[in-house]
Enzyme design. Structure first.
Site, PDB file in Angstrom:
ATOM      1  N   GLY A   1      57.628 -61.878  -4.225  1.00 29.05           N
ATOM      2  CA  GLY A   1      58.545 -61.739  -3.113  1.00 29.05           C
ATOM      3  C   GLY A   1      59.082 -63.048  -2.569  1.00 29.05           C
TER       4      GLY A   1
ATOM      5  CG  ASN B   1      54.187 -52.057  -6.250  1.00 27.05           C
ATOM      6  OD1 ASN B   1      54.144 -51.055  -5.545  1.00 27.05           O
ATOM      7  ND2 ASN B   1      53.484 -53.136  -5.978  1.00 27.05           N
TER       8      ASN B   1
ATOM      9  CD  GLU C   1      52.269 -56.874  -1.379  1.00 24.89           C
ATOM     10  OE1 GLU C   1      53.277 -57.551  -1.634  1.00 24.89           O
ATOM     11  OE2 GLU C   1      52.243 -55.619  -1.459  1.00 24.89           O
TER      12      GLU C   1
ATOM     13  CG  HIS D   1      49.695 -55.688  -5.353  1.00 24.53           C
ATOM     14  ND1 HIS D   1      50.053 -56.542  -4.328  1.00 24.53           N
ATOM     15  CD2 HIS D   1      50.759 -55.650  -6.201  1.00 24.53           C
ATOM     16  CE1 HIS D   1      51.269 -56.997  -4.551  1.00 24.53           C
ATOM     17  NE2 HIS D   1      51.724 -56.479  -5.670  1.00 24.53           N
TER      18      HIS D   1
ATOM     19  CD  GLU E   1      52.092 -58.298  -9.245  1.00 25.82           C
ATOM     20  OE1 GLU E   1      53.271 -57.946  -9.315  1.00 25.82           O
ATOM     21  OE2 GLU E   1      51.317 -57.901  -8.365  1.00 25.82           O
TER      22      GLU E   1
ATOM     23  CE  LYS F   1      55.251 -55.436  -3.771  1.00 23.90           C
ATOM     24  NZ  LYS F   1      55.198 -56.884  -3.475  1.00 23.90           N
TER      25      LYS F   1
ATOM     26  CB  SER G   1      60.259 -63.449  -8.141  1.00 20.54           C
ATOM     27  OG  SER G   1      59.808 -63.563  -6.794  1.00 20.54           O
TER      28      SER G   1
END
Length: 254
Positions: free
Chosen positions: A173, A9, A97, A95, A167, A11, A212
């Site tokens: 991140g 991914n 985000e 996701h 996740e 992004k 990560s």
């Protein structure tokens, strides 16, 4: 035996030209990875050119998002049929985000998943708890609710075409990674929860870990019985790094 799936991914990173350069470097590194599914999700702007660069290889193209509507006055949005036309085999939905920054809720994500399946595209449905949720011992409640809501309306006949990605938001991140044992605990819970809508077919659904993931921790994570691969962010931006993660899933370090 579930076939491992490794998805990159990217992004909001890489131009179309950079995506092509990645493919040129990456494909020779994974040319012998025959027992794993490899997926790359560039930004929308890279889908066409990256798709052409991947043509004829075993690496599948994915999108990072979709609108569930077929067409219409939805400025800036992309329909599932458009992704199918570009050759997308997978699309990421739900996701964290998208949930946190754009207010996407489970019901909307379920509509996306259903729309993708109707066009022959496999959804990668993301779930995961925040650090606040984990510290309050709400991980299973939150993940269970996200699963049931984001997969609402799907049935056992679609089990082979659904991928779930766990996740933990606190590990995305941040450099923090769930221990293999902690990740396995949640993956096992997800597998059990999937039995409600999918019955015995839940055993066939692949569940990725994301958060990560790096070459240094991939082997231990993917050795767990219910971890069937990884959804990889930053470590997928470099061809050699992502290739090492792919090799971790195949049991090869060559």
């Amino acid at each position: 035996m579930r076939r491992p799936i490794l998805a990159a991914n990217w992004k909001m990173q890489k131009t179309a030209g950079e995506a092509v350069a990645f493919a040129e470097a990456f494909l020779p590194l994974v040319s012998d990875a025959n027992d794993v599914d490899i997926v790359v999700a560039p930004p929308f702007t890279g889908l066409d050119r990256l798709g052409r660069a991947l043509a004829g290889s075993a690496v599948a193209l994915a999108a990072q998002n979709v609108n569930p509507e077929e067409k219409g006055a939805f400025t800036g949005e992309i329909a599932p049929g458009m992704l199918a036309d570009l050759g997308c085999a997978y699309t990421i939905v739900g996701h964290s985000e998208r949930r946190a920054l754009y207010g996407e809720v489970d019901g909307f994500i379920a509509r996306k998943a259903a729309a993708l399946l109707a066009h022959g595209i496999r959804p990668i449905v993301c779930v995961g708890e925040t650090l606040e949720d984990r510290e309050a011992d709400r991980t299973f409640d939150v993940v269970g609710q996200q699963l049931s809501g984001s997969l609402a309306g799907l049935d056992a006949a679609q089990a082979d075409d659904v991928v779930v990605a766990y996740e933990p938001v606190w590990a995305i991140g941040t450099g923090k990674t769930a221990t293999p044992e902690l990740a396995q605990e949640v993956h096992a819970f997800i597998r059990e929860a999937l039995a409600k809508p999918f019955g015995g077919d839940a055993a066939r659904i692949r569940i990725q870990y994301g958060g990560s993931v790096k070459p240094e921790n991939a082997v231990e994570l993917m050795a767990q019985p219910d971890i069937d691969g990884a959804l990889v962010g930053g470590a997928s931006l470099e061809a050699e790094s992502f290739a090492q993660i792919v090799r971790s899933a195949t049991g090869s370090s060559a």
